[in-house]
Design a protein around this motif. Structure first.
Motif, PDB file in Angstrom:
ATOM      1  N   SER A 125      48.950 -34.294 108.181  1.00 47.96           N
ATOM      2  CA  SER A 125      48.944 -34.941 109.490  1.00 47.96           C
ATOM      3  C   SER A 125      48.466 -33.983 110.555  1.00 47.96           C
ATOM      4  CB  SER A 125      50.350 -35.430 109.832  1.00 47.96           C
ATOM      5  OG  SER A 125      50.373 -36.004 111.111  1.00 47.96           O
ATOM      6  N   SER A 126      47.642 -34.501 111.492  1.00 49.01           N
ATOM      7  CA  SER A 126      47.128 -33.653 112.568  1.00 49.01           C
ATOM      8  C   SER A 126      47.035 -34.461 113.839  1.00 49.01           C
ATOM      9  CB  SER A 126      45.745 -33.116 112.209  1.00 49.01           C
ATOM     10  OG  SER A 126      45.166 -32.476 113.318  1.00 49.01           O
ATOM     11  N   HIS A 127      47.403 -33.828 114.951  1.00 54.14           N
ATOM     12  CA  HIS A 127      47.263 -34.458 116.247  1.00 54.14           C
ATOM     13  C   HIS A 127      46.189 -33.766 117.070  1.00 54.14           C
ATOM     14  CE1 HIS A 127      50.814 -37.036 115.804  1.00 54.14           C
ATOM     15  NE2 HIS A 127      51.264 -36.041 115.068  1.00 54.14           N
ATOM     16  N   ARG A 148      26.160 -39.472 113.550  1.00 48.44           N
ATOM     17  CA  ARG A 148      26.427 -39.067 114.922  1.00 48.44           C
ATOM     18  C   ARG A 148      27.936 -38.971 115.119  1.00 48.44           C
ATOM     19  NH1 ARG A 148      27.624 -43.254 118.640  1.00 48.44           N
ATOM     20  NH2 ARG A 148      27.697 -45.332 117.688  1.00 48.44           N
ATOM     21  N   ALA A 149      28.357 -38.394 116.212  1.00 47.94           N
ATOM     22  CA  ALA A 149      29.782 -38.212 116.494  1.00 47.94           C
ATOM     23  C   ALA A 149      30.396 -39.539 116.905  1.00 47.94           C
ATOM     24  CB  ALA A 149      29.975 -37.168 117.584  1.00 47.94           C
ATOM     25  N   VAL A 150      31.130 -40.170 116.001  1.00 46.23           N
ATOM     26  CA  VAL A 150      31.719 -41.478 116.259  1.00 46.23           C
ATOM     27  C   VAL A 150      32.966 -41.636 115.398  1.00 46.23           C
ATOM     28  CG1 VAL A 150      30.280 -42.608 114.508  1.00 46.23           C
ATOM     29  CG2 VAL A 150      31.244 -43.967 116.389  1.00 46.23           C
ATOM     30  N   SER A 151      33.965 -42.350 115.934  1.00 45.24           N
ATOM     31  CA  SER A 151      35.240 -42.522 115.230  1.00 45.24           C
ATOM     32  C   SER A 151      35.650 -43.986 115.231  1.00 45.24           C
ATOM     33  CB  SER A 151      36.337 -41.680 115.888  1.00 45.24           C
ATOM     34  OG  SER A 151      35.995 -40.316 115.905  1.00 45.24           O
ATOM     35  N   ALA A 152      36.595 -44.310 114.342  1.00 44.11           N
ATOM     36  CA  ALA A 152      37.148 -45.657 114.251  1.00 44.11           C
ATOM     37  C   ALA A 152      38.664 -45.571 114.225  1.00 44.11           C
ATOM     38  CB  ALA A 152      36.635 -46.371 112.997  1.00 44.11           C
ATOM     39  N   ALA A 164      48.276 -44.983 115.101  1.00 48.67           N
ATOM     40  CA  ALA A 164      46.858 -45.357 115.031  1.00 48.67           C
ATOM     41  C   ALA A 164      46.089 -44.232 114.353  1.00 48.67           C
ATOM     42  CB  ALA A 164      46.299 -45.622 116.418  1.00 48.67           C
ATOM     43  N   PRO A 165      45.812 -44.355 113.060  1.00 51.32           N
ATOM     44  CA  PRO A 165      44.944 -43.370 112.403  1.00 51.32           C
ATOM     45  C   PRO A 165      43.529 -43.456 112.965  1.00 51.32           C
ATOM     46  CG  PRO A 165      46.236 -44.609 110.790  1.00 51.32           C
ATOM     47  CD  PRO A 165      46.383 -45.317 112.107  1.00 51.32           C
ATOM     48  N   ILE A 166      43.003 -42.325 113.373  1.00 51.30           N
ATOM     49  CA  ILE A 166      41.646 -42.246 113.919  1.00 51.30           C
ATOM     50  C   ILE A 166      40.778 -41.505 112.905  1.00 51.30           C
ATOM     51  CG2 ILE A 166      40.221 -41.568 115.864  1.00 51.30           C
ATOM     52  CD1 ILE A 166      42.448 -43.551 116.599  1.00 51.30           C
ATOM     53  N   VAL A 167      39.802 -42.194 112.340  1.00 47.06           N
ATOM     54  CA  VAL A 167      38.919 -41.617 111.333  1.00 47.06           C
ATOM     55  C   VAL A 167      37.613 -41.198 112.001  1.00 47.06           C
ATOM     56  CG1 VAL A 167      37.681 -42.007 109.176  1.00 47.06           C
ATOM     57  CG2 VAL A 167      39.926 -43.058 109.530  1.00 47.06           C
ATOM     58  N   HIS A 168      37.269 -39.934 111.870  1.00 46.50           N
ATOM     59  CA  HIS A 168      36.028 -39.409 112.420  1.00 46.50           C
ATOM     60  C   HIS A 168      34.937 -39.593 111.368  1.00 46.50           C
ATOM     61  CE1 HIS A 168      38.834 -38.075 115.326  1.00 46.50           C
ATOM     62  NE2 HIS A 168      39.323 -37.094 114.578  1.00 46.50           N
ATOM     63  N   LEU A 169      34.146 -40.637 111.561  1.00 47.30           N
ATOM     64  CA  LEU A 169      33.231 -41.115 110.528  1.00 47.30           C
ATOM     65  C   LEU A 169      32.133 -40.122 110.181  1.00 47.30           C
ATOM     66  CD1 LEU A 169      32.879 -44.761 111.866  1.00 47.30           C
ATOM     67  CD2 LEU A 169      34.355 -43.972 110.006  1.00 47.30           C
ATOM     68  N   ASP A 170      31.832 -39.219 111.083  1.00 46.81           N
ATOM     69  CA  ASP A 170      30.783 -38.232 110.834  1.00 46.81           C
ATOM     70  C   ASP A 170      31.306 -37.010 110.094  1.00 46.81           C
ATOM     71  OD1 ASP A 170      32.269 -37.851 113.241  1.00 46.81           O
ATOM     72  OD2 ASP A 170      30.907 -36.228 113.795  1.00 46.81           O
ATOM     73  N   LYS A 171      32.618 -36.951 109.823  1.00 47.33           N
ATOM     74  CA  LYS A 171      33.205 -35.743 109.255  1.00 47.33           C
ATOM     75  C   LYS A 171      33.950 -35.985 107.947  1.00 47.33           C
ATOM     76  CE  LYS A 171      33.645 -33.453 113.717  1.00 47.33           C
ATOM     77  NZ  LYS A 171      34.508 -32.645 114.609  1.00 47.33           N
ATOM     78  N   ASP A 230      38.759 -29.961 105.469  1.00 46.80           N
ATOM     79  CA  ASP A 230      40.011 -29.903 106.215  1.00 46.80           C
ATOM     80  C   ASP A 230      40.292 -31.276 106.814  1.00 46.80           C
ATOM     81  OD1 ASP A 230      42.149 -29.444 107.852  1.00 46.80           O
ATOM     82  OD2 ASP A 230      41.377 -27.569 108.690  1.00 46.80           O
ATOM     83  N   ALA A 231      41.435 -31.854 106.442  1.00 47.20           N
ATOM     84  CA  ALA A 231      41.747 -33.211 106.888  1.00 47.20           C
ATOM     85  C   ALA A 231      41.797 -33.331 108.399  1.00 47.20           C
ATOM     86  CB  ALA A 231      43.079 -33.661 106.288  1.00 47.20           C
ATOM     87  N   SER A 232      42.201 -32.275 109.086  1.00 49.21           N
ATOM     88  CA  SER A 232      42.296 -32.350 110.536  1.00 49.21           C
ATOM     89  C   SER A 232      40.936 -32.530 111.189  1.00 49.21           C
ATOM     90  CB  SER A 232      42.973 -31.095 111.089  1.00 49.21           C
ATOM     91  OG  SER A 232      42.184 -29.940 110.839  1.00 49.21           O
ATOM     92  N   ASP A 233      39.868 -32.287 110.436  1.00 47.27           N
ATOM     93  CA  ASP A 233      38.521 -32.483 110.964  1.00 47.27           C
ATOM     94  C   ASP A 233      38.093 -33.947 110.946  1.00 47.27           C
ATOM     95  OD1 ASP A 233      38.029 -29.846 111.639  1.00 47.27           O
ATOM     96  OD2 ASP A 233      37.247 -29.353 109.655  1.00 47.27           O
ATOM     97  N   PHE A 234      38.607 -34.720 109.980  1.00 48.86           N
ATOM     98  CA  PHE A 234      38.123 -36.091 109.862  1.00 48.86           C
ATOM     99  C   PHE A 234      39.203 -37.151 110.043  1.00 48.86           C
ATOM    100  CE2 PHE A 234      38.924 -34.748 105.422  1.00 48.86           C
ATOM    101  CZ  PHE A 234      39.786 -35.745 104.996  1.00 48.86           C
ATOM    102  N   LEU A 235      40.459 -36.762 110.209  1.00 49.84           N
ATOM    103  CA  LEU A 235      41.523 -37.743 110.406  1.00 49.84           C
ATOM    104  C   LEU A 235      42.530 -37.216 111.414  1.00 49.84           C
ATOM    105  CD1 LEU A 235      42.917 -40.405 109.589  1.00 49.84           C
ATOM    106  CD2 LEU A 235      44.109 -39.112 107.800  1.00 49.84           C
ATOM    107  N   THR A 236      42.774 -38.018 112.442  1.00 50.55           N
ATOM    108  CA  THR A 236      43.795 -37.702 113.432  1.00 50.55           C
ATOM    109  C   THR A 236      44.786 -38.860 113.476  1.00 50.55           C
ATOM    110  OG1 THR A 236      42.199 -36.472 114.777  1.00 50.55           O
ATOM    111  CG2 THR A 236      44.246 -37.136 115.842  1.00 50.55           C
ATOM    112  N   ILE A 237      46.057 -38.559 113.348  1.00 53.51           N
ATOM    113  CA  ILE A 237      47.087 -39.590 113.421  1.00 53.51           C
ATOM    114  C   ILE A 237      47.673 -39.568 114.829  1.00 53.51           C
ATOM    115  CG2 ILE A 237      49.227 -40.491 112.471  1.00 53.51           C
ATOM    116  CD1 ILE A 237      46.912 -40.530 110.506  1.00 53.51           C
TER     117      ILE A 237
END
Length: 536
Positions: free
Chosen positions: A99-101, A272-276, A513-520, A525-532
């Motif tokens: 988990s990463s914030h 590109r730098a974009v998240s969902a 709200a899990p935030i997935v960084h689609l470009d990463k 390292d999970a903290s690079d592509f997923l933020t809870i």
């Protein structure tokens, strides 16, 4: 002539097997004769196409209807001259998720454009207006009538698809051919699990059924693979290799194979730098709906910290529903189902108006319970029309910026958790149950249990392609992990514990709200592509 509703146009095209650009829908809606324009566009599109693009519609309208004002009806839509084809980067990393914030890289400064919603939403950079592509949606394609032939068809389709994924790994023979092989021969069977039972000596007998018959395989209790029997569910498709007994009447198993995700699988990424933001189980209408948490989430989406969050994917249970469980009416804040959806639509308006939103139904929503579930009907679509949300069936694979997200509400997780050992699948770790479904390459393998499954001409619940992200809800627990490089996320809920949940020992995780960084997704390292993010 009154303007045709975009929903009707999308439904009509979906029933013909086509996805559609948003701007293409706008052009069709503004055509003098929308139905004729649809027919001309479908006649002109290539036979192998699955998407009706804005260029297709423009060409047809210009050719058949004379001069067409290309800008008409697009005051709220920002176009791009060339969407381009992506060559997404991939990686073979096997991230260990924690988990990463902390946020990832700051998105580059880009020119903003005002949202046309009139909601006072923040400005955002201009982007390709094409909607996320949808695959595997049963909406408009349901053919099941409940007749015997329908059940035969869906199981035959399941077997053909999953056995095809296994045949390249074993020297498969039909059960009818294995029956005629001499004792002591090496053999392999690809079959559906018809029965599992233990012998008097503690060994396991597995009856494997294919299109030609049924044949038993014996798994000895002292073999290393005996633990795999614990993971088996009825009706899933597996391959068993082994040696026939001297009399040829049974196969002594040496190995068991699942369709599975290849260990060489590498996820696609956005270019590109974009998240969902991946959420589910809002449950508007319940007395326990956490409106404060939702409002904090919606407000956060308007902040600079959330600038790169351009997509919102909701995996079912928008509302609490009516009559879902005993005495539910005593826990309802809104007792009318349509009023519940009206209230949900108002809450949805609080998020930025230029977000791309995709929604699928769940078991509390006003659609059929049997899976696959078609999307909401036209009346409910009209109610939930805020921000022109894309509404599709459960399950559906949504391709966002080149990343395939398999969205499934998650009812079958109950069955997987009930049937498998606790260390293999549990409510505290829903991602483990999701990994089991990926291993079986099927959304709901077991038929006839708690999960209602509708017989169709094809099995929409087979995972024919490996997703980059597997997103579920339903169990109201936050869980995430990585299975053979597929990111698995169960996105918790927005409803505090109800008395019913308390009676069945469900302690929900609220307001995540899990935030997935689609470009990463290729980062190690999970903290690079997923933020809870927590808003509860």
């Amino acid at each position: 002539m009154p303007r045709e509703t975009p929903v009707r146009i999308v439904d009509e095209l979906a029933s013909r097997g086509y996805n559609t650009d948003r701007e293409a829908v706008t052009l069709l809606a503004d055509a003098p004769d929308t139905d004729a324009a649809i027919e001309r566009a479908l006649e002109a599109v290539p036979d192998d196409a699955v998407k009706l693009s804005v260029e297709d519609v423009r060409d047809v309208l210009e050719t058949n209807a004379g001069n067409v004002d290309r800008s008409r009806g697009r005051s709220d839509t920002h176009s791009s001259s060339d969407s381009g084809e992506r060559d997404p980067s991939v990686s073979s990393g096997d991230p260990s998720l924690e988990s990463s914030h902390d946020r990832g890289a700051v998105p580059p400064e880009t020119e903003g454009v005002e949202s046309g919603s009139g909601d006072g939403n923040r400005t955002r950079r201009e982007r390709d207006p094409s909607e996320p592509a949808i695959a595997g949606d049963v909406t408009g394609r349901s053919t099941g009538t409940g007749e015997y032939e329908d059940f035969v068809a869906v199981f035959r389709d399941r077997y053909e698809k999953l056995s095809g994924q296994l045949r390249g790994r074993v020297n498969h023979r039909p059960t009818s051919a294995v029956e005629s092989m001499p004792g002591g021969s090496e053999a392999a069977i690809v079959g559906m699990v018809a029965d599992i039972r233990s012998t008097a000596n503690g060994h396991w007998l597995i009856d494997l059924e294919d299109t030609t018959g049924t044949f038993p395989a014996l798994v000895m209790k002292d073999r290393d693979m005996a633990d795999l029997v614990d993971d088996l569910l009825f009706d899933e498709v597996i391959a068993v290799e082994g040696t026939l007994a001297d009399d040829g009447g049974i196969l002594f198993a040496d190995s068991i194979h699942f369709p599975d995700v290849p260990r060489t699988f590498e996820p696609s990424t956005a270019d590109r730098a974009v998240s969902a933001a991946l959420i589910s189980d809002v449950h508007v209408g319940s007395q326990e709906f956490d409106a404060d948490a939702w409002n904090r989430f919606a407000e956060w989406l308007h902040t600079p910290e959330a600038d790169r969050v351009e997509y919102l994917l909701l995996a079912g249970d928008m509302v609490e529903g009516v009559g879902i469980y005993p005495d539910q009416d005593e826990e309802l804040d809104i007792v009318d189902i349509y009023d519940q959806y009206e209230a949900f639509a108002e809450h949805l308006k609080a998020v930025p108006g230029d977000m791309e939103i995709v929604m699928i139904p769940g078991n509390h929503d006003a659609v059929r319970l049997a899976e696959p579930q078609p999307a909401f009907d036209e009346e409910l679509r009209e109610i939930m029309s805020a921000h022109d949300a894309r509404i599709t069936g459960n399950p559906s694979t949504v391709t966002v910026e080149g990343v395939d997200v398999l969205m499934y509400h998650g009812v079958s997780l109950d069955e997987v958790i009930a049937e498998l050992p606790e260390d293999h699948a549990s409510y505290d770790h829903p991602d483990r149950a999701m990994a089991q479904l990926l291993k079986k390459r099927h959304i709901a393998p077991q038929f006839g249990g708690h999960t209602r499954i509708a017989p169709e001409e094809r099995d929409y619940l087979v995972m024919e392609d490996v997703p980059d992200v597997f997103h579920t809800g339903h169990v109201h627990k936050l869980g995430y992990g990585s299975y053979h490089n597929v990111l698995t996320i169960n996105s918790a809920c927005w409803q505090q514990q109800t008395s019913f949940q308390e009676s069945v020992n469900i302690d929900p995780d609220v307001g995540y709200a899990p935030i997935v960084h689609l470009d990463k997704l290729d980062e190690s390292d999970a903290s690079d592509f997923l933020t809870i993010r927590s808003f509860g």
